[in-house]
Scaffold this active site. Structure first.
Site, PDB file in Angstrom:
ATOM      1  N   ASP A 101     -16.339  -7.971   0.467  1.00  0.00           N
ATOM      2  CA  ASP A 101     -17.055  -7.363  -0.654  1.00  0.00           C
ATOM      3  C   ASP A 101     -16.965  -5.840  -0.603  1.00  0.00           C
ATOM      4  O   ASP A 101     -17.563  -5.200   0.262  1.00  0.00           O
ATOM      5  CB  ASP A 101     -18.523  -7.807  -0.628  1.00  0.00           C
ATOM      6  CG  ASP A 101     -19.271  -7.420  -1.891  1.00  0.00           C
ATOM      7  OD1 ASP A 101     -18.654  -6.829  -2.791  1.00  0.00           O
ATOM      8  OD2 ASP A 101     -20.469  -7.723  -1.976  1.00  0.00           O
ATOM      9  N   ASP A 297     -14.889  -4.238  -7.856  1.00  0.00           N
ATOM     10  CA  ASP A 297     -15.777  -4.945  -6.922  1.00  0.00           C
ATOM     11  C   ASP A 297     -15.159  -6.282  -6.551  1.00  0.00           C
ATOM     12  O   ASP A 297     -15.101  -7.205  -7.358  1.00  0.00           O
ATOM     13  CB  ASP A 297     -17.150  -5.153  -7.551  1.00  0.00           C
ATOM     14  CG  ASP A 297     -18.147  -5.785  -6.580  1.00  0.00           C
ATOM     15  OD1 ASP A 297     -17.805  -5.898  -5.384  1.00  0.00           O
ATOM     16  OD2 ASP A 297     -19.240  -6.166  -7.017  1.00  0.00           O
TER      17      ASP A 297
END
Length: 634
Positions: A101, A297
């Site tokens: 992430d 992201d």
């Protein structure tokens, strides 16, 4: 559908990491450095699902020459909503599956003391079993617990999940194939999870964002890698790829855009417009600069645009789709925009769906193929849905993993820029397998099957044992699996078990065959076979690797009544070469049936004609003249 797997923007709180022990840099490089004197890069390959991606650039071998620091990244971007990697923490090492992430600044795993953590892939971290674990003691640079003894952390995500716990420091290992030695690092030991973090399969998060607790920042501060990392996600139906921690030599045709660390704590890019089929959207460039700007992201699945940009993008796409039919989405709870009639071949989608270009402020363009803005309709064959959604009333533009499939993305933090290079990420991973330390599985000569024995345990030093040779058309996959349930308890549930396996592997139940079922002490040993869906079909390499990986890594989820299982052996058998009769029997059969039908029709018509003629000849009126018969001489 739009928000099912999205890890959106994070509320950051920053900590200064203390007591980070220094360790010496690695002696050798994984990748050619960007310039002389650069630090070594750490390479972590990705795994995913079945094959159908764009072609590989010829620069791949030049870019990635070695693959010594490798750990698989698993799971499916659209099935699970994320990619995971494996990290080992502690001495002896305890393994964890962590979501990669770029929007998170801390790496965390469930702690053994956590009473409000979900059931995940691996056991919770047990600090008491690690001889190298140390709690991060309360200090002026961190938030402290109520007793002012230990540093704590808390993370909250936009989809309303959260993680909180204490900070600890321990040895983090990437496996012995990594030239980067195990490093001490600070991480979160969870005491509470909520929302998707509680229910997800993955154990936790590997934070690659900007912040003192980020694994990247810690490695850079130690001087063991340069301040850059790269991600490469596989294409639709494929998967594969690699993650690189450290600098690489960018290919000459990599497209770069500025990324301003002051503008936003997230990895932003300077997007100015979007072109659909070569035509720019009629938008003010400032629409992509709202709030956090345009953010990349990796923990988010889809792409999200501000309302004005989304409506313009949707309308532009729909204007180009003249031959497709608009249909309902797979989930009635979401208003997905879907189309049918495009066919199932991903390589052919560009003939139906328009090209999309992202235009940056430096006028450079990143071209997106249909797989970068579409996902497959799960209930209708040959149908696809837009993977781009409106970001509510939030003016931020958020680009998730779907937008960068089959794209090597380099986060060059040192030079405040992000680069994009279109390539086939799944083949990138295959090339890494070829050049790496673990030997590939031997090719199956003369069409014979290939077999691999799975070792009793997969230590962090080992690479995956399910690399398939070449590009085979597979006709059968065989699995020997031990279930820790007795034979007598299991024999009445075999049909149910086969269906559960079929559902998890996303095949139809008729493809799963029971070959053998025998007692194995107090356990049961079952041999299963997976066959192609139809006579003319085959199982691709990538699909087979995905199935094998799911069993080997215990990612086939079964109810607790079936206990735990262990894959002890698997084998593949290439699709047998069909004879002329097997290849052509349908045509021959149709021809024979057609000939018979024509013959029967002709015979019937002849019979009817003859019958009518006989009736006409047999009828004579009463007064009809009958010719005299001449008497023959005696």
């Amino acid at each position: 559908m739009a928000s099912a797997f999205s890890y959106l923007l994070i509320t950051f709180s920053f900590f200064t990491v203390v007591s980070l022990a220094q360790s010496s840099p690695s002696a050798s490089l994984f990748l050619p450095p960007p310039h002389a004197g650069s630090l070594p890069a750490m390479l972590l390959p990705l795994f995913l699902s079945p094959p159908n991606a764009s072609r590989t650039s010829p620069d791949t071998r030049r870019l990635l020459q070695r693959s010594d620091a490798r750990m698989g990244l698993y799971d499916d971007l659209l099935l699970r909503g994320y990619y995971t990697t494996r990290l080992w923490i502690g001495t002896p090492p305890q393994r964890f599956a962590l979501i990669v992430d770029t929007g998170s600044t801390v790496t965390y795993v469930p702690c053994s003391s956590c009473q409000q953590c979900g059931t995940h892939q691996d056991p919770k971290f047990q600090p008491e079993l690690s001889s190298t674990y140390q709690p991060v003691k309360c200090n002026l640079d961190c938030n402290c617990d109520d007793k002012k003894v230990q540093c704590v952390y808390e993370r909250q995500y936009a989809e309303m999940s959260s993680s909180s716990g204490v900070l600890g420091e321990d040895v983090v290992s990437f496996g012995s194939l990594s030239n980067l030695e195990p490093q001490r690092a600070v991480f979160g030991c969870e005491n509470e999870e909520t929302g998707d973090l509680f229910s997800q399969r993955a154990d936790g998060i590997m934070g690659l964002g900007r912040g003192d607790l980020s694994i990247m920042d810690q490695l850079v501060d130690k001087g063991v890698v340069s301040d850059s990392f790269s991600l490469c996600y596989g294409g639709m139906d494929v998967g594969g790829g690699a993650m690189v921690l450290g600098g690489i030599s960018p290919p000459t045709d990599m497209v770069f855009t500025h990324s301003d660390p002051v503008r936003s704590p997230y990895y932003n890019i300077d997007l100015k417009n979007i072109h659909v089929a070569g035509k720019p959207l009629l938008l003010n460039p400032r629409v992509f600069d709202g709030k956090h700007g345009t953010v990349l992201d990796s923990g988010t699945t889809y792409a999200y645009l501000p309302e004005e940009a989304f409506l313009a993008f949707k309308d532009a796409i729909m204007k180009e789709l003249h031959s497709l039919q608009k249909i309902r989405g797979p989930d009635p709870n979401f208003n997905d925009i879907c189309f049918s009639g495009a066919g199932s071949n991903v390589l052919e989608l560009s003939k139906t769906f328009p090209a999309v270009d992202m235009v940056f402020s430096n006028e450079q363009k990143l071209s997106l193929s249909p797989e970068n803005y579409l996902f497959r309709h799960s209930k209708e064959h040959g149908a696809y849905c837009l993977g781009v959604f409106q970001n509510g009333k939030d003016p931020t533009t958020l680009l998730g993993g779907i937008a960068v499939r089959n794209t090597l993305v380099t986060y060059d933090r040192e030079h405040s820029k992000i680069g994009f290079w279109k390539t086939n990420c799944s083949e990138l991973w295959e090339r890494l397998q070829i050049s790496g330390a673990p030997p590939p599985m031997p090719s199956a000569p003369n069409g014979k099957n290939s077999t691999v024995e799975i070792p009793p345990t997969l230590a962090p030093t080992e690479a995956p044992h399910y690399v398939l040779p070449g590009e085979l058309q597979i006709g059968e996959i065989t699995f020997d699996i031990i279930f820790n349930v007795s034979y007598s308890d299991l024999e009445h549930h075999i049909t149910e078990l086969a269906k559960l396996i079929a559902d998890d592997l996303e095949v139809i139940p008729s493809q799963v065959h029971l070959l053998n079922f025998t007692p194995n002490g107090n356990d049961s040993l079952i041999r299963w076979a997976i066959f192609p869906a139809g006579f003319s079909n085959y199982i691709s390499n990538a699909t087979a690797m995905n199935m094998i990986a799911r069993f080997a890594e215990h990612r086939v989820e079964l109810p607790g009544t079936f206990g735990s299982y262990k894959l002890v052996r698997w084998s593949i058998e290439p699709l047998a070469k069909r004879t002329w009769w097997q290849q052509n029997y349908p045509i021959v059969l149709v021809a024979v049936i057609g000939t018979l039908l024509i013959g029967l029709s002709a015979s019937g018509m002849w019979f009817i004609y003859r019958h009518r003629q006989q009736k006409l000849n047999a009828y004579k009126p009463v007064n009809a003249a009958v010719p005299e018969q001449e008497l023959q001489p005696i």
